[in-house]
Scaffold this motif. Structure first.
Motif, mmCIF file in Angstrom:
data_model
loop_
_atom_site.group_PDB
_atom_site.id
_atom_site.type_symbol
_atom_site.label_atom_id
_atom_site.label_comp_id
_atom_site.label_asym_id
_atom_site.label_seq_id
_atom_site.Cartn_x
_atom_site.Cartn_y
_atom_site.Cartn_z
ATOM 1 N N THR A 195 0.851 -1.184 0.000
ATOM 2 C CA THR A 195 0.000 0.000 0.000
ATOM 3 C C THR A 195 0.888 1.234 0.000
ATOM 4 O OG1 THR A 195 -0.129 0.080 2.408
ATOM 5 C CG2 THR A 195 -1.804 -1.205 1.264
ATOM 6 N N ASP A 197 1.212 5.598 0.395
ATOM 7 C CA ASP A 197 0.702 6.898 0.835
ATOM 8 C C ASP A 197 1.131 7.917 -0.216
ATOM 9 O OD1 ASP A 197 -0.230 9.069 2.149
ATOM 10 O OD2 ASP A 197 1.077 8.883 3.907
ATOM 11 N N TRP A 202 -4.528 6.706 0.931
ATOM 12 C CA TRP A 202 -3.850 5.434 0.742
ATOM 13 C C TRP A 202 -4.362 4.710 -0.488
ATOM 14 C CZ3 TRP A 202 0.257 3.699 3.479
ATOM 15 C CH2 TRP A 202 0.571 4.398 4.639
ATOM 16 N N SER A 203 -3.428 4.031 -1.178
ATOM 17 C CA SER A 203 -3.785 3.248 -2.361
ATOM 18 C C SER A 203 -3.122 1.879 -2.290
ATOM 19 C CB SER A 203 -3.340 3.959 -3.644
ATOM 20 O OG SER A 203 -4.022 5.188 -3.805
ATOM 21 N N LEU A 225 3.797 -1.009 3.932
ATOM 22 C CA LEU A 225 3.506 0.414 3.768
ATOM 23 C C LEU A 225 4.705 1.125 3.136
ATOM 24 C CD1 LEU A 225 1.454 -0.573 5.910
ATOM 25 C CD2 LEU A 225 1.667 1.642 7.004
ATOM 26 N N GLU A 240 -7.941 3.240 -1.666
ATOM 27 C CA GLU A 240 -8.586 2.456 -0.616
ATOM 28 C C GLU A 240 -10.030 2.884 -0.405
ATOM 29 O OE1 GLU A 240 -7.510 0.794 3.837
ATOM 30 O OE2 GLU A 240 -6.573 2.634 3.140
ATOM 31 N N TRP A 268 2.672 9.754 8.400
ATOM 32 C CA TRP A 268 1.790 9.121 7.430
ATOM 33 C C TRP A 268 0.432 9.832 7.387
ATOM 34 C CZ3 TRP A 268 4.069 5.426 4.538
ATOM 35 C CH2 TRP A 268 5.151 4.751 5.071
ATOM 36 N N ARG A 271 -5.146 7.002 8.502
ATOM 37 C CA ARG A 271 -5.694 5.783 7.895
ATOM 38 C C ARG A 271 -6.698 5.169 8.845
ATOM 39 N NH1 ARG A 271 -2.207 1.260 4.610
ATOM 40 N NH2 ARG A 271 -3.978 0.276 3.540
#
Length: 575
Positions: A195, A197, A202-203, A225, A240, A268, A271
């Motif tokens: 995933t 950032d 988030w993707s 991550l 996401e 980050w 999330r």
């Protein structure tokens, strides 16, 4: 060997066909005679041939000049030996070539004799691992290994395709998922995802689209991550918030969330883990990132945490951990501070009453790094484990520090490992681990066994902080000195005085067993001799049962040597 009769009368000239038959018969007879002599007695020349050769070698030059028949005998013997040598050489090369051609078939005989169940177990050793805590690249190799095995031959393919366990690890690509998922036969899956950032939330990597429909079958998931995507174009990433809720992860029992230590200081993007519905989650590995809002945290029985000692979220993480009422196994791995300042953190005392097995991993602090030392001391002054039965402490040294020197990065290494200071920072109160009965202390030096003016290692044994310990194991890959630290307090920062002082117990525990697995066992012998002497003086020596020493063998392996009771004292005196 009658055909070597030198007194025979001249034979009449034979027709050519008869002559060829006679020579062929003679040649076959030679092959049989030589072969029999070698197979039965490992002697090259049969007896009659040896006699003939000895007779020829005894001939003088005069004999050869005056006797035509002697010269004919020699020419005939040499001709027969050359023909025999040529035939046997050709036969050997032909047999060797055919043998090599049959080697693959011979190897297949061994495999063909194995039951399919055994072959399946062997394939499993190649393809599968017991944990998913590996990189996606590694698991891509596992997948490719499974594919290659299935392409060896029809029999291998039948076995591989009939065993869905070989295909349940889904990693790295949509192509892999498309190949593996149809072969899993409904079994629980182990999934690994990256995933990112990327600035606007988030993707996930594209693989998520292939595996999300099977969310109800996920048994374990490894989420990596990253702050950016260097391999996958941004337009191919799956946001996401565009996915449906992770509300069907009812089979998920193990989760890993990890990022690189170099990214541990990154701020980050927020999330939300609350949409991960994981009622059966039992185990979590969190490396340099903690999912605070994950609903399944309360059900954990196993937790492995890796953190920088100056991570600003440690206090909040400890609050979450203290709420895990089912937690029994806890591993706390602490890295050196990523940056150094004089911001001292004081922690509130917390108890973890359910933890039965505790492992603490700590890296030796870098030269002149007083900040990490102070934070470790402050943190462990607040941590109490009243019901822990098993304690493992692993201290590793010779960490590297990258610093800027005149505008350039420079790598610095430490030479001296003061593990005895680490012990004083970790063991702060004799009531910190009151029920621990099994204690394992392991020290690891990256540079191994040197111990001289260029570098040394020091360690102390905190038995006075473990009032009920019964079994002690000491393990080290380096030579060391067992001594108390010269400056145990090490007060550096002004508000560090507020950290509770170290409180040592007065009770000397009676160990039942001691296990030594050390590069230099003489150091352990000196310490143990002193300890057992104290037990004798106190009239408690009978409580000690056995010393086990792991000794090296000639083949770089180890075996256990046992020394019960008094024999342990004798061992201490002769090592």
């Amino acid at each position: 060997m009658g055909h070597f009769n030198t007194n025979s009368k001249p034979r009449p000239t034979l027709p050519s066909a008869q002559a060829r038959d006679r020579r062929l018969s003679q040649h076959l007879g030679d092959i049989i005679a030589f072969g029999t002599s070698w197979v039965e007695r490992k002697v090259v020349f049969p007896a009659d041939w040896r006699n003939e050769l000895d007779s020829i070698k005894s001939m003088t030059f005069t004999d050869l000049r005056t006797c035509t028949h002697s010269r004919s005998r020699i020419h005939d013997t040499v001709s027969r030996l050359k023909l025999l040598s040529t035939t046997l050489d050709a036969l050997m090369e032909a047999v060797k070539a055919e043998s090599q051609a049959l080697e693959s078939a011979s190897r297949s005989c061994g495999l063909a004799s194995l039951p399919d169940e055994i072959l399946n177990m062997i394939f499993g050793l190649v393809v599968n691992e017991d944990t998913i805590s590996r990189s996606a690249v590694y698991h891509s190799c596992e997948w490719r290994a499974a594919v290659r095995l299935s392409h060896v031959n029809k029999h291998f393919r039948v076995i591989m395709l009939s065993c869905p366990q070989h295909w349940i690890r889904i990693y790295s690509s949509s192509k892999m998922a498309a190949s593996c998922l149809p072969r899993t036969n409904g079994l629980p899956l182990s999934v690994s995802l990256e995933t990112f950032d990327v600035g606007d939330g988030w993707s996930f990597e594209p693989l998520i689209s292939e595996v999300l429909p099977f969310l109800h079958r996920w048994k374990s998931v490894n989420i990596v991550l990253d702050p950016f995507s260097s391999q996958i174009p941004k337009e191919r990433l799956v946001k996401e918030h565009e996915l449906h809720l992770f509300d069907d992860a009812t089979s998920l029992s193990h989760m890993e969330i990890r990022t690189d230590p170099w990214f541990s200081d990154i701020e980050w993007s927020p999330r939300d883990w609350s949409h991960w519905i994981t009622p059966n989650l039992q185990s979590l590995t969190a490396e340099y990132y903690f999912p605070h809002s994950l609903p399944g945290l309360a059900n954990l029985t196993q937790l492995q945490l890796s953190l920088r000692i100056n991570d600003s979220s440690i206090a909040n993480i400890l609050i979450e951990v203290s709420k895990m009422v089912h937690l029994q196994d806890l591993t706390l791995s602490l890295e050196t501070a990523s940056e150094m300042d004089d911001t001292m953190v004081l922690y509130v005392k917390r108890e973890f009453p359910r933890v039965r097995r505790l492992k603490i991993e700590l890296k030796q602090n870098l030269p002149n790094d007083q900040f990490s030392s102070a934070l470790v001391r402050s943190l462990f002054s607040s941590l109490y484990f009243p019901t822990a039965d098993e304690l493992i402490v692993e201290l590793s040294g010779n960490d590297a520090l990258f610093v800027i020197n005149d505008g350039e990065w420079e790598e610095r290494w430490m030479n001296n490992c003061y593990f005895n200071k680490d012990i004083y920072r970790l063991f702060r109160h004799f009531e910190q681990f009151p029920k621990v009965s099994s204690f394992r202390l392991k020290v690891v030096s990256a540079f191994g066994n040197y111990h001289d003016d260029k570098g040394w290692t020091e360690l102390c044994i905190p038995l006075d902080m473990l009032p009920n310990v019964k079994h002690f194991t000491l393990e080290s890959n380096t030579r060391l000195d067992i001594v108390e630290p010269e400056n145990p307090d090490e007060i550096t920062f002004e508000n560090e005085w507020r950290v509770p002082p170290r409180v040592v117990g007065e009770k000397v525990p009676v160990l039942e067993t001691v296990t030594s697995d050390m590069l230099d066992p003489s150091v352990a012998a000196e310490w143990l001799e002193e300890y057992l002497g104290k037990l004798k003086d106190a009239g408690k020596f009978t409580g000690f049962r056995e010393l086990v020493v792991m000794e090296e063998t000639d083949y770089l392996s180890q075996h256990e040597a046992s020394y019960p009771g008094v024999e342990a004292l004798e061992w201490c005196g002769i090592v």
